[in-house]
Design an enzyme around this catalytic site. Structure first.
Site, mmCIF file in Angstrom:
data_model
loop_
_atom_site.group_PDB
_atom_site.id
_atom_site.type_symbol
_atom_site.label_atom_id
_atom_site.label_comp_id
_atom_site.label_asym_id
_atom_site.label_seq_id
_atom_site.Cartn_x
_atom_site.Cartn_y
_atom_site.Cartn_z
ATOM 1 C CG ASN A 150 -0.241 -0.443 2.498
ATOM 2 O OD1 ASN A 150 0.245 -1.663 2.524
ATOM 3 N ND2 ASN A 150 -0.528 0.195 3.527
ATOM 4 C CD GLN A 178 -3.745 -0.722 -1.220
ATOM 5 O OE1 GLN A 178 -3.960 0.004 -2.253
ATOM 6 N NE2 GLN A 178 -4.319 -0.193 -0.094
ATOM 7 C CG HIS A 200 -12.276 0.509 1.999
ATOM 8 N ND1 HIS A 200 -11.517 1.389 2.224
ATOM 9 C CD2 HIS A 200 -11.838 -0.602 2.527
ATOM 10 C CE1 HIS A 200 -10.418 0.916 3.073
ATOM 11 N NE2 HIS A 200 -10.702 -0.244 3.407
ATOM 12 C CB THR A 235 -27.591 -11.082 9.597
ATOM 13 O OG1 THR A 235 -28.371 -11.993 10.382
ATOM 14 C CG2 THR A 235 -28.847 -10.702 8.184
ATOM 15 C CB CYS A 323 -4.118 1.813 9.058
ATOM 16 S SG CYS A 323 -4.800 1.037 7.524
HETATM 17 N N1 PLP Z 1 -4.369 -5.151 3.718
HETATM 18 C C1 PLP Z 1 -3.988 -3.933 2.918
HETATM 19 C C2 PLP Z 1 -2.578 -4.051 2.025
HETATM 20 C C3 PLP Z 1 -4.781 -2.790 3.223
HETATM 21 O O1 PLP Z 1 -3.977 -1.787 2.549
HETATM 22 C C4 PLP Z 1 -5.804 -2.585 4.015
HETATM 23 C C5 PLP Z 1 -6.635 -1.183 3.970
HETATM 24 O O2 PLP Z 1 -5.951 -0.277 4.110
HETATM 25 C C6 PLP Z 1 -6.317 -3.744 4.563
HETATM 26 C C7 PLP Z 1 -5.624 -5.154 4.369
HETATM 27 C C8 PLP Z 1 -7.449 -3.691 5.306
HETATM 28 O O3 PLP Z 1 -8.638 -3.412 4.514
HETATM 29 P P1 PLP Z 1 -10.061 -3.206 5.466
HETATM 30 O O4 PLP Z 1 -10.068 -1.837 5.924
HETATM 31 O O5 PLP Z 1 -11.305 -3.756 4.558
HETATM 32 O O6 PLP Z 1 -10.076 -4.011 6.616
#
Ligand code: PLP
Length: 376
Positions: A150, A178, A200, A235, A323
């Site tokens: 990412n 990604q 997303h 659900t 994150c």
């Molecule tokens: N894995 C990677 C490489 C990501 O960039 C992300 C989200 O930023 C995720 C996993 C996690 O996805 P989610 O937000 O749907 O839990």
């Protein structure tokens, strides 16, 4: 002021088509898919139609697709499944640059009797296949490597790693969050056992994910219940599942042409920047990178200041993964790459299908001015 969003690796806007497709499932078709009358059966049908679209996107079979609440859940489910399948094998191999949902699960397992080998990366963020071979032990139950990073955008040799894992009868999990929608994914050709997707990142909503589970491997759920063929209780989130199905269908219809256009824009940004700004450094593997990502640094320029000044012009980029951006610590990915963050702190530009050449020109113009101001 028009907003210019250049942070699509953090999240993407739900597309109009996806949004419209979802709407009837909030109010009109609200039945519980487990109900046996028509209001429920209708929603069960649309879930399966969405399942079929997601399966097609990655060349999986329909019964290999499990809908989850997010990709983090998919990642944790896959890891825990390997530990449950091989209860006597207490060693896992992963990399130093995985997403927090993988890293934190590894920490948890380390505190609970597991040993984890974290594969290193070189300055370009590449991993060494030989290091994987050398790290394998008799008690290795899982290898987990992401398809694309990412932050720096690198794409990893998943087929080769899956092949090594298969030869040793070790489960292989791939976080493809990604990569989906940006590069073609064929799970059969790759030979992965499990693979995760997030809605997303592909213009579907947040809070919906997928775990692909190859149908000849053993599987124990993380959340028990009868939904998803007894593999994931809860659900079903019908509208979001419908949205993810639509987003998957749109990627296939587009046939990755948009990815090509995005790459042209990304390459144009880097060319213009290099032409107009001195001492620029781009992180990652230039030959194996996602088409939309540029992790780019300017000697002596504070990335946070740069990001904030860009925001004052309505331009959104990031300084790390979404994150991590609330945490002051340097990114674990850049640290793993041996980045000299005193000198070169990158901003991450990640483009999406809505970005236009006009937006990119405004961005580049502002960026050049701001870097000049910050360097004075
Ligand atoms: N894995 C990677 C490489 C990501 O960039 C992300 C989200 O930023 C995720 C996993 C996690 O996805 P989610 O937000 O749907 O839990």
């Amino acid at each position: 002021m028009k907003k210019i969003y250049l942070d699509h690796n953090a999240t993407t806007k739900c597309s109009e088509e996806v949004y419209n497709e979802m709407l009837p499932y909030f109010k009109e078709h609200f039945g519980n898919p487990s109900s046996v009358y028509s209001l429920g059966l209708d929603t069960k049908e649309v879930i399966n139609a969405a399942r079929s679209k997601v399966a097609k996107l990655i060349n999986a079979k329909e019964d290999e697709i499990i809908f989850t609440s997010c990709a983090s859940e998919a990642n944790v489910t896959a890891i825990m499944n390997a530990t449950k399948t091989f209860p006597n094998k207490k060693h896992i191999i992963t990399t130093m640059i995985e997403h927090a949902s993988i890293m934190e699960t590894m920490k948890y397992l380390e505190n609970n009797g597991y040993e984890v080998t974290y594969l290193s990366v070189n300055n370009l963020g590449q991993i060494d296949l030989l290091e994987i071979e050398n790290s394998i032990r008799k008690d290795t139950c899982l290898i987990a490597v992401m398809m694309a990073n990412n932050e720096i955008g690198n794409i990893y040799p998943i087929k080769e790693i899956a092949c090594i894992a298969n030869e040793h009868n070790i489960y292989f999990h791939c976080d493809a969050v990604q990569a989906v929608g940006k590069v073609r994914i064929d799970v059969k050709n790759l030979g992965v056992d499990t693979l995760s997707i997030a809605g997303h990142k592909i213009n579907a909503p947040k809070g919906i994910g997928v775990l692909y589970v190859r149908n000849d491997i053993s599987f124990t759920p993380l959340i028990f219940g009868h939904q998803e063929n007894n593999r994931r209780g809860g659900t079903e989130n019908v509208p979001y599942i419908v949205g993810l199905g639509k987003a998957s269908e749109m990627i296939l219809e587009d046939n990755y042409q948009t990815s090509g256009k995005i790459k042209e824009l990304r390459d144009y940004i880097e060319k213009e920047i290099k032409k107009n700004i001195s001492d620029v450094f781009i992180y990652g593997d230039m030959d194996n990178r996602m088409p939309n990502t540029s992790s780019i640094a300017f000697l002596g320029v504070d990335a946070t200041k740069l990001m904030m000044m860009l925001e004052s012009f309505g331009i959104f980029v990031s300084t790390g993964s979404a994150c991590n951006s609330e945490i002051a610590e340097p990114s674990h990915v850049l640290v793993a790459c041996g980045a000299d963050l005193e000198k070169y702190q990158p901003i991450r530009i990640s483009l999406g299908k809505e970005n236009t050449k006009e937006e990119i020109d405004i961005f580049v113009r502002n960026l050049i001015n701001i870097v000049n101001v910050l360097r004075k």
